[in-house]
Design a protein around this motif. Structure first.
Motif, PDB file in Angstrom:
ATOM      1  N   ASN A 273      14.691   2.015   5.388  1.00  0.00           N
ATOM      2  CA  ASN A 273      15.029   3.128   4.574  1.00  0.00           C
ATOM      3  C   ASN A 273      14.504   2.696   3.034  1.00  0.00           C
ATOM      4  O   ASN A 273      14.110   1.659   2.793  1.00  0.00           O
ATOM      5  N   SER A 274      14.240   3.945   2.421  1.00  0.00           N
ATOM      6  CA  SER A 274      13.910   4.046   1.041  1.00  0.00           C
ATOM      7  C   SER A 274      12.363   3.001   1.057  1.00  0.00           C
ATOM      8  O   SER A 274      12.418   2.250   0.249  1.00  0.00           O
ATOM      9  N   LEU A 275      11.628   3.254   1.769  1.00  0.00           N
ATOM     10  CA  LEU A 275      10.326   2.500   2.124  1.00  0.00           C
ATOM     11  C   LEU A 275       9.543   2.530   0.771  1.00  0.00           C
ATOM     12  O   LEU A 275       9.292   3.665   0.073  1.00  0.00           O
ATOM     13  N   LYS A 276       8.729   1.625   0.377  1.00  0.00           N
ATOM     14  CA  LYS A 276       7.896   1.451  -0.711  1.00  0.00           C
ATOM     15  C   LYS A 276       6.575   1.005  -0.181  1.00  0.00           C
ATOM     16  O   LYS A 276       6.064   0.521   0.830  1.00  0.00           O
ATOM     17  N   ALA A 277       5.546   1.387  -1.011  1.00  0.00           N
ATOM     18  CA  ALA A 277       4.198   1.050  -0.480  1.00  0.00           C
ATOM     19  C   ALA A 277       4.038  -0.369  -0.404  1.00  0.00           C
ATOM     20  O   ALA A 277       3.263  -0.891   0.499  1.00  0.00           O
ATOM     21  N   GLU A 278       4.816  -1.177  -1.071  1.00  0.00           N
ATOM     22  CA  GLU A 278       4.447  -2.604  -0.739  1.00  0.00           C
ATOM     23  C   GLU A 278       5.146  -3.097   0.354  1.00  0.00           C
ATOM     24  O   GLU A 278       5.007  -4.299   0.579  1.00  0.00           O
ATOM     25  N   ASP A 279       5.821  -2.221   1.374  1.00  0.00           N
ATOM     26  CA  ASP A 279       6.119  -2.408   2.425  1.00  0.00           C
ATOM     27  C   ASP A 279       5.224  -2.166   3.794  1.00  0.00           C
ATOM     28  O   ASP A 279       5.414  -2.726   4.819  1.00  0.00           O
ATOM     29  N   THR A 280       3.895  -1.798   3.178  1.00  0.00           N
ATOM     30  CA  THR A 280       3.048  -1.641   4.231  1.00  0.00           C
ATOM     31  C   THR A 280       2.511  -3.120   4.413  1.00  0.00           C
ATOM     32  O   THR A 280       2.114  -3.817   3.835  1.00  0.00           O
TER      33      THR A 280
ATOM     34  N   LEU B 276       2.568   6.093   9.722  1.00  0.00           N
ATOM     35  CA  LEU B 276       2.457   6.399   8.308  1.00  0.00           C
ATOM     36  C   LEU B 276       3.592   7.143   7.851  1.00  0.00           C
ATOM     37  O   LEU B 276       4.095   8.183   8.494  1.00  0.00           O
ATOM     38  N   VAL B 277       4.151   6.535   6.682  1.00  0.00           N
ATOM     39  CA  VAL B 277       5.398   7.556   5.886  1.00  0.00           C
ATOM     40  C   VAL B 277       5.207   7.523   4.491  1.00  0.00           C
ATOM     41  O   VAL B 277       4.472   6.681   4.201  1.00  0.00           O
ATOM     42  N   GLN B 278       5.652   8.368   4.045  1.00  0.00           N
ATOM     43  CA  GLN B 278       5.608   8.684   2.368  1.00  0.00           C
ATOM     44  C   GLN B 278       6.576   7.786   1.874  1.00  0.00           C
ATOM     45  O   GLN B 278       7.687   7.567   2.498  1.00  0.00           O
ATOM     46  N   ALA B 279       6.229   7.280   0.720  1.00  0.00           N
ATOM     47  CA  ALA B 279       7.195   6.497  -0.135  1.00  0.00           C
ATOM     48  C   ALA B 279       8.601   7.093  -0.192  1.00  0.00           C
ATOM     49  O   ALA B 279       8.698   8.264  -0.473  1.00  0.00           O
ATOM     50  N   GLY B 280       9.717   6.182   0.086  1.00  0.00           N
ATOM     51  CA  GLY B 280      10.982   7.022   0.144  1.00  0.00           C
ATOM     52  C   GLY B 280      11.624   7.245   1.462  1.00  0.00           C
ATOM     53  O   GLY B 280      12.828   7.799   1.636  1.00  0.00           O
ATOM     54  N   GLY B 281      10.459   7.292   2.382  1.00  0.00           N
ATOM     55  CA  GLY B 281      10.814   7.713   3.597  1.00  0.00           C
ATOM     56  C   GLY B 281      11.580   6.794   4.566  1.00  0.00           C
ATOM     57  O   GLY B 281      11.839   5.510   4.223  1.00  0.00           O
ATOM     58  N   SER B 282      11.670   6.892   5.818  1.00  0.00           N
ATOM     59  CA  SER B 282      12.485   5.976   6.875  1.00  0.00           C
ATOM     60  C   SER B 282      11.725   5.636   7.891  1.00  0.00           C
ATOM     61  O   SER B 282      10.964   6.934   8.549  1.00  0.00           O
ATOM     62  N   LEU B 283      11.723   4.666   8.809  1.00  0.00           N
ATOM     63  CA  LEU B 283      11.235   4.451   9.860  1.00  0.00           C
ATOM     64  C   LEU B 283      12.308   3.538  10.835  1.00  0.00           C
ATOM     65  O   LEU B 283      12.847   2.793  10.082  1.00  0.00           O
ATOM     66  N   ARG B 284      12.241   3.583  12.060  1.00  0.00           N
ATOM     67  CA  ARG B 284      12.973   2.571  12.914  1.00  0.00           C
ATOM     68  C   ARG B 284      11.996   2.085  13.873  1.00  0.00           C
ATOM     69  O   ARG B 284      11.466   2.651  14.734  1.00  0.00           O
ATOM     70  N   LEU B 285      12.038   0.537  13.724  1.00  0.00           N
ATOM     71  CA  LEU B 285      11.192  -0.069  14.760  1.00  0.00           C
ATOM     72  C   LEU B 285      12.137  -0.678  15.547  1.00  0.00           C
ATOM     73  O   LEU B 285      13.144  -0.917  15.452  1.00  0.00           O
TER      74      LEU B 285
ATOM     75  N   TYR C  78       8.275 -17.070  20.377  1.00  0.00           N
ATOM     76  CA  TYR C  78       7.672 -16.090  21.215  1.00  0.00           C
ATOM     77  C   TYR C  78       7.529 -14.750  20.150  1.00  0.00           C
ATOM     78  O   TYR C  78       8.597 -14.611  19.378  1.00  0.00           O
ATOM     79  N   TRP C  79       6.412 -14.417  20.195  1.00  0.00           N
ATOM     80  CA  TRP C  79       5.990 -13.193  19.093  1.00  0.00           C
ATOM     81  C   TRP C  79       5.399 -11.943  19.920  1.00  0.00           C
ATOM     82  O   TRP C  79       4.757 -11.922  20.905  1.00  0.00           O
ATOM     83  N   GLY C  80       5.952 -10.988  19.414  1.00  0.00           N
ATOM     84  CA  GLY C  80       5.343  -9.511  19.934  1.00  0.00           C
ATOM     85  C   GLY C  80       4.087  -9.199  19.282  1.00  0.00           C
ATOM     86  O   GLY C  80       3.577  -9.969  18.369  1.00  0.00           O
ATOM     87  N   GLN C  81       3.180  -8.171  19.633  1.00  0.00           N
ATOM     88  CA  GLN C  81       1.976  -7.979  19.247  1.00  0.00           C
ATOM     89  C   GLN C  81       1.782  -7.299  17.820  1.00  0.00           C
ATOM     90  O   GLN C  81       0.781  -7.390  17.453  1.00  0.00           O
ATOM     91  N   GLY C  82       3.020  -6.679  17.318  1.00  0.00           N
ATOM     92  CA  GLY C  82       3.020  -6.084  15.921  1.00  0.00           C
ATOM     93  C   GLY C  82       2.785  -4.804  15.973  1.00  0.00           C
ATOM     94  O   GLY C  82       2.120  -4.082  16.748  1.00  0.00           O
ATOM     95  N   THR C  83       3.395  -3.889  14.741  1.00  0.00           N
ATOM     96  CA  THR C  83       3.237  -2.661  15.051  1.00  0.00           C
ATOM     97  C   THR C  83       2.937  -2.361  13.351  1.00  0.00           C
ATOM     98  O   THR C  83       3.596  -2.856  12.516  1.00  0.00           O
ATOM     99  N   LEU C  84       1.935  -1.466  13.164  1.00  0.00           N
ATOM    100  CA  LEU C  84       1.678  -1.309  11.801  1.00  0.00           C
ATOM    101  C   LEU C  84       2.433  -0.161  11.230  1.00  0.00           C
ATOM    102  O   LEU C  84       2.565   0.970  11.508  1.00  0.00           O
ATOM    103  N   VAL C  85       2.946  -0.457   9.927  1.00  0.00           N
ATOM    104  CA  VAL C  85       3.738   0.413   9.036  1.00  0.00           C
ATOM    105  C   VAL C  85       3.003   0.544   7.870  1.00  0.00           C
ATOM    106  O   VAL C  85       2.680  -0.321   7.211  1.00  0.00           O
ATOM    107  N   THR C  86       2.503   1.895   7.368  1.00  0.00           N
ATOM    108  CA  THR C  86       1.843   2.115   6.275  1.00  0.00           C
ATOM    109  C   THR C  86       2.799   3.127   5.270  1.00  0.00           C
ATOM    110  O   THR C  86       3.097   4.290   5.972  1.00  0.00           O
ATOM    111  N   VAL C  87       2.798   2.851   4.236  1.00  0.00           N
ATOM    112  CA  VAL C  87       3.757   3.598   3.509  1.00  0.00           C
ATOM    113  C   VAL C  87       2.726   4.301   2.299  1.00  0.00           C
ATOM    114  O   VAL C  87       2.095   3.244   1.508  1.00  0.00           O
ATOM    115  N   SER C  88       2.651   5.240   2.219  1.00  0.00           N
ATOM    116  CA  SER C  88       1.671   6.180   1.134  1.00  0.00           C
ATOM    117  C   SER C  88       2.495   6.352   0.010  1.00  0.00           C
ATOM    118  O   SER C  88       3.804   7.063  -0.012  1.00  0.00           O
ATOM    119  N   SER C  89       1.978   5.944  -1.135  1.00  0.00           N
ATOM    120  CA  SER C  89       2.638   6.245  -2.483  1.00  0.00           C
ATOM    121  C   SER C  89       2.164   7.611  -3.043  1.00  0.00           C
ATOM    122  O   SER C  89       1.386   8.426  -2.718  1.00  0.00           O
TER     123      SER C  89
END
Length: 122
Positions: free
Chosen positions: A83-90, A10-19, A111-122
């Motif tokens: 970077n610069s995450l937006k709500a629509e990146d959820t 979970l990250v706020q809008a404008g924040g960053s994550l690295r997968l 071949y596919w991984g299991q997925g990881t959830l990204v939630t961007v709060s606005s």
């Protein structure tokens, strides 16, 4: 081949994550890799891809300039810096191995991984 994605959260809008996506097997460096995402109620869509050597990358227009895909073949790992995450990146983000076709086509990934959830709060 097993792919293990991690780094979502979970990250706020404008924040960053690295997968990260760690791959098993000795042939990781021979294949292109991609990241895809699927938001609730929507189809899975292409996000970014990288060639086996890392010399060529592709991005969806919606993430261009904000996301960066990279890989470390010595560690059998591909990354997605967001970077610069937006709500629509959820979405749930998936990494996948390209079977040898066009890197931007979801059908070319075998071949596919299991997925990881990204939630961007606005």
């Amino acid at each position: 081949v097993q792919l293990q994605a991690s780094g979502g959260g979970l990250v706020q809008a404008g924040g960053s994550l690295r997968l990260s996506c760690a791959a098993s097997g000795r042939t990781f460096s021979s294949y292109g890799m991609g990241w895809f995402r699927q938001a609730p109620g929507k189809e899975r869509e292409f996000v970014a891809a990288i060639s086996w050597s890392g010399s060529t990358t592709y991005y969806a227009d919606s993430v261009k300039g904000r996301f960066t895909i990279s890989r470390d073949n010595a560690k059998n790992t591909v990354y997605l810096q967001m970077n610069s995450l937006k709500a629509e990146d959820t979405a749930v983000y998936y990494c996948a191995r390209n079977g040898g076709g066009r890197l931007v086509l979801i059908a070319e990934y075998d071949y596919w991984g299991q997925g990881t959830l990204v939630t961007v709060s606005s």
